[in-house]
Scaffold this motif. Structure first.
Motif, PDB file in Angstrom:
ATOM      1  N   LEU A 184      42.802 -43.906  23.803  1.00  0.00           N
ATOM      2  CA  LEU A 184      42.644 -44.941  22.774  1.00  0.00           C
ATOM      3  C   LEU A 184      41.169 -45.199  22.462  1.00  0.00           C
ATOM      4  O   LEU A 184      40.805 -45.463  21.321  1.00  0.00           O
ATOM      5  N   GLY A 185      40.312 -45.097  23.481  1.00  0.00           N
ATOM      6  CA  GLY A 185      38.871 -45.234  23.257  1.00  0.00           C
ATOM      7  C   GLY A 185      38.337 -44.162  22.323  1.00  0.00           C
ATOM      8  O   GLY A 185      37.568 -44.450  21.401  1.00  0.00           O
ATOM      9  N   PHE A 186      38.769 -42.911  22.527  1.00  0.00           N
ATOM     10  CA  PHE A 186      38.343 -41.814  21.644  1.00  0.00           C
ATOM     11  C   PHE A 186      38.907 -41.990  20.238  1.00  0.00           C
ATOM     12  O   PHE A 186      38.234 -41.676  19.256  1.00  0.00           O
ATOM     13  N   ILE A 187      40.127 -42.516  20.135  1.00  0.00           N
ATOM     14  CA  ILE A 187      40.727 -42.747  18.813  1.00  0.00           C
ATOM     15  C   ILE A 187      39.937 -43.813  18.047  1.00  0.00           C
ATOM     16  O   ILE A 187      39.625 -43.647  16.873  1.00  0.00           O
ATOM     17  N   ILE A 188      39.594 -44.898  18.740  1.00  0.00           N
ATOM     18  CA  ILE A 188      38.793 -45.959  18.111  1.00  0.00           C
ATOM     19  C   ILE A 188      37.444 -45.403  17.663  1.00  0.00           C
ATOM     20  O   ILE A 188      36.995 -45.647  16.547  1.00  0.00           O
ATOM     21  N   ALA A 189      36.785 -44.635  18.540  1.00  0.00           N
ATOM     22  CA  ALA A 189      35.476 -44.068  18.204  1.00  0.00           C
ATOM     23  C   ALA A 189      35.570 -43.128  17.008  1.00  0.00           C
ATOM     24  O   ALA A 189      34.721 -43.172  16.112  1.00  0.00           O
ATOM     25  N   SER A 190      36.612 -42.302  16.966  1.00  0.00           N
ATOM     26  CA  SER A 190      36.727 -41.347  15.860  1.00  0.00           C
ATOM     27  C   SER A 190      37.036 -42.056  14.543  1.00  0.00           C
ATOM     28  O   SER A 190      36.543 -41.653  13.489  1.00  0.00           O
ATOM     29  N   LYS A 191      37.830 -43.129  14.583  1.00  0.00           N
ATOM     30  CA  LYS A 191      38.110 -43.899  13.356  1.00  0.00           C
ATOM     31  C   LYS A 191      36.827 -44.496  12.789  1.00  0.00           C
ATOM     32  O   LYS A 191      36.606 -44.501  11.593  1.00  0.00           O
ATOM     33  N   ASN A 192      35.996 -45.010  13.675  1.00  0.00           N
ATOM     34  CA  ASN A 192      34.747 -45.626  13.214  1.00  0.00           C
ATOM     35  C   ASN A 192      33.759 -44.588  12.717  1.00  0.00           C
ATOM     36  O   ASN A 192      32.965 -44.858  11.828  1.00  0.00           O
ATOM     37  N   ASN A 193      33.789 -43.384  13.291  1.00  0.00           N
ATOM     38  CA  ASN A 193      32.924 -42.300  12.789  1.00  0.00           C
ATOM     39  C   ASN A 193      33.359 -41.898  11.384  1.00  0.00           C
ATOM     40  O   ASN A 193      32.526 -41.602  10.538  1.00  0.00           O
TER      41      ASN A 193
END
Length: 197
Positions: A184-193
């Motif tokens: 979920l941390g990687f998903i949040i980071a990728s959405k913001n990128n």
């Protein structure tokens, strides 16, 4: 001003560095509290470490399997339910945005290890599944004012507690907790990128 709004305002005022510092201090405190409780409740500072078996296949079959199911359900809910239900005041977004991959891995590993050591390895062993799961849910106090997120945490807490009860292996629950949070941390980071592009 409600406590919910006050919390959101406090978080908004924190710099990125202050937010990370608070995160790391909190995780170290959880670990320290766990070790102190282990000493008082079991007579041994390192008692919960005896509950780890890193060679157990259940780490993959149960830990990773249930983590995959939890993340899949979460993504499904995020797709079809109103975004407002998942609003945690922007804390997770702030924590995981602009982080390198190794930072997300380190952060979620610290959370999974410290929380499982304290809540499953010590509190559940000393006081049982229900008490440990409820304390786990209430420690995530930022979700108290967000009923959908709080219900998610309560259910997840009981699921993790039941898995620990069945496997008697903290390596399984630490791995599961880590897989969920890290993904979920990687998903949040990728959405913001993507938003910045």
């Amino acid at each position: 001003m409600t406590l919910k709004n006050r919390q959101k305002e406090i978080v908004a005022k924190l710099s990125d560095r202050e937010l990370l510092l608070n995160f790391y201090i909190t995780q170290l405190l959880i670990l320290l509290i766990g070790l102190i409780l282990a000493r008082f409740l079991f007579g041994n500072w390192f008692y919960p470490f005896s509950l780890f078996d890193w060679y157990d296949r259940k780490i993959i079959t149960i830990g990773a399997g249930v983590a995959f199911l939890v993340v899949s359900l979460d993504l499904l809910f995020m797709k079809f339910l109103p975004k407002s239900l998942y609003d945690d005041g922007g804390i997770n977004e702030r924590l995981f945005s602009n982080r390198k991959g190794w930072q997300i891995i380190l952060m979620t590993l610290l959370v999974a290890f410290g929380e499982e050591l304290l809540f499953r390895g010590i509190l559940q062993m000393a006081f049982g599944l229900v008490v440990a799961s409820l304390i786990f849910a209430f420690v995530h106090y930022r979700y108290l004012f967000r009923p959908f997120l709080f219900l998610n945490v309560v259910i997840l807490s009981f699921v993790i507690g039941i898995i620990f009860h069945l496997t008697e292996n903290l390596a399984v629950t630490v791995s599961m907790h880590f897989f969920i949070d890290c993904t979920l941390g990687f998903i949040i980071a990728s959405k913001n990128n993507k938003k910045r592009c």
